[in-house]
Design a protein around this motif. Structure first.
Motif, PDB file in Angstrom:
ATOM      1  N   VAL A  59       0.818  -1.094  -0.133  1.00 37.94           N
ATOM      2  CA  VAL A  59      -0.126  -0.040  -0.024  1.00 37.94           C
ATOM      3  C   VAL A  59       0.867   1.062   0.133  1.00 37.94           C
ATOM      4  CG1 VAL A  59      -1.703   1.256   1.235  1.00 37.94           C
ATOM      5  CG2 VAL A  59      -1.862  -1.271   1.137  1.00 37.94           C
ATOM      6  N   LEU A  60       1.710   1.307   0.813  1.00 38.71           N
ATOM      7  CA  LEU A  60       2.719   2.723   0.863  1.00 38.71           C
ATOM      8  C   LEU A  60       4.014   2.361   0.049  1.00 38.71           C
ATOM      9  CD1 LEU A  60       2.255   3.050   4.599  1.00 38.71           C
ATOM     10  CD2 LEU A  60       1.399   4.147   3.003  1.00 38.71           C
ATOM     11  N   GLY A  61       4.420   1.249  -0.219  1.00 35.76           N
ATOM     12  CA  GLY A  61       5.691   1.042  -0.853  1.00 35.76           C
ATOM     13  C   GLY A  61       6.882   1.387  -0.145  1.00 35.76           C
ATOM     14  N   ASP A  65       1.794   2.788  -8.347  1.00 42.63           N
ATOM     15  CA  ASP A  65       1.499   1.364  -8.681  1.00 42.63           C
ATOM     16  C   ASP A  65       1.207   0.532  -7.478  1.00 42.63           C
ATOM     17  OD1 ASP A  65       2.617   1.767 -11.039  1.00 42.63           O
ATOM     18  OD2 ASP A  65       4.592   1.271 -10.350  1.00 42.63           O
ATOM     19  N   PHE A  66       0.556   1.041  -6.313  1.00 43.85           N
ATOM     20  CA  PHE A  66       0.248   0.367  -5.144  1.00 43.85           C
ATOM     21  C   PHE A  66      -1.132   0.065  -5.121  1.00 43.85           C
ATOM     22  CE2 PHE A  66       4.139   2.583  -4.424  1.00 43.85           C
ATOM     23  CZ  PHE A  66       5.147   1.426  -4.276  1.00 43.85           C
ATOM     24  N   LEU A  67      -1.508  -0.746  -4.030  1.00 40.09           N
ATOM     25  CA  LEU A  67      -2.858  -1.001  -3.873  1.00 40.09           C
ATOM     26  C   LEU A  67      -3.466  -0.108  -2.705  1.00 40.09           C
ATOM     27  CD1 LEU A  67      -2.602  -5.046  -3.101  1.00 40.09           C
ATOM     28  CD2 LEU A  67      -3.021  -3.709  -5.351  1.00 40.09           C
ATOM     29  N   SER A  68      -4.813   0.150  -2.791  1.00 44.44           N
ATOM     30  CA  SER A  68      -5.340   0.977  -1.759  1.00 44.44           C
ATOM     31  C   SER A  68      -5.694   0.097  -0.638  1.00 44.44           C
ATOM     32  CB  SER A  68      -6.896   1.364  -2.313  1.00 44.44           C
ATOM     33  OG  SER A  68      -7.751   0.035  -2.460  1.00 44.44           O
ATOM     34  N   ILE A  69      -5.938   0.590   0.622  1.00 37.41           N
ATOM     35  CA  ILE A  69      -6.222  -0.278   1.748  1.00 37.41           C
ATOM     36  C   ILE A  69      -7.563  -1.137   1.605  1.00 37.41           C
ATOM     37  CG2 ILE A  69      -7.086  -0.171   4.141  1.00 37.41           C
ATOM     38  CD1 ILE A  69      -5.635   2.538   4.328  1.00 37.41           C
TER      39      ILE A  69
END
Length: 259
Positions: A109-111, A171-175
């Motif tokens: 989520v945060l990388g 490129d990351f996911l949401s919570i």
């Protein structure tokens, strides 16, 4: 006799001047004395002293992290401005979402690369201290030894995703996506039915079904993270339940990329 004596001296001289037979020890204490002299050159209350400057910059890092994670629905900081590590505890809704020694929330989520501290319990049960339902992976320890700008950026990212659990960064996911993906077979090591290892393509397909917006490149990145987590967990399994440093170093080595 004189030649024999000279030969013995040469041999022992080579041995005694090696790193393992005193040279490192000599360098170590001499280096420590130099550090102490530098640290004690000015009173610690002086902001230009080594300790004063260190304390000031650590305070700035802490403020960036605390501000970024303020009112975050996922985690809370348990040790604000105490030490060189931020120790996060997941909130009840997110207990059990992480299942690895490498924290998926911070990375996916945060990388940010961090550790869940699961090994740090050394066989103790966190539920005995935090209540029923709390598991080994419901914690994350983030080191604060990087540049101040790193923590300003971590705080910025945390503010975005914590304010809106459907929001994502790059490129990351949401919570919400991270939580949904955690229960899919993409994060499992083996097929439930056959017991065979999942292939990379099967993981990508599973993750794509859960988070359709991901591109092929993003899927590759997230599946690589999953595979690395599973590989590390498999390597350190033999170290349970004590997880001694000696065993961990033997299992996963001591040289790793610093993200």
């Amino acid at each position: 006799p004189e030649e024999h004596f000279d030969s013995v001296i040469k041999v022992f001289g080579k041995i005694l001047n090696t790193m393992t037979n005193g040279l490192y020890s000599q360098w170590s204490w001499q280096g420590q004395m130099q550090l102490w002299e530098m640290m004690m050159a000015k009173p610690y209350t002086d902001p230009t002293s080594w300790i004063g400057a260190y304390s000031e910059i650590m305070n700035e890092k802490w403020e960036a992290v605390i501000d970024g994670f303020a009112d975050c629905p996922v985690v809370t900081i348990t040790n604000k401005k105490a030490g060189a590590y931020a120790f996060f505890f997941f909130k009840e809704e997110y207990w059990g979402v992480q299942t690895s020694g490498t924290p998926s929330f911070f990375l996916d989520v945060l990388g940010v690369q961090a550790t869940t501290y699961s090994w740090g319990w050394r066989g103790a049960d966190p539920a005995d201290y935090y209540g029923e339902g709390v598991g080994f992976h419901d914690f994350t320890r983030m080191q604060l030894y990087r540049d101040l700008n790193v923590y300003i950026e971590v705080g910025r990212r945390a503010k975005i995703v914590c304010a809106d659990t459907s929001a994502s960064i790059g490129d990351f996911l949401s919570i919400d996506e991270w939580k949904a993906a955690s229960t899919t077979r993409a994060n499992r090591r083996l097929h439930e039915g056959t017991g065979q290892p999942l292939t990379r393509e099967e993981r990508k397909l599973s993750l794509k079904e859960t988070v359709p917006r991901l591109t092929d490149a993003q899927l590759d990145m997230h599946v690589t993270n999953i595979e690395k987590r599973l590989a590390v967990d498999e390597d350190v399994a033999a170290c349970a339940p004590d997880y001694t440093t000696t065993c961990l170093f033997s299992a996963i080595g001591t040289r790793h990329e610093d993200y």
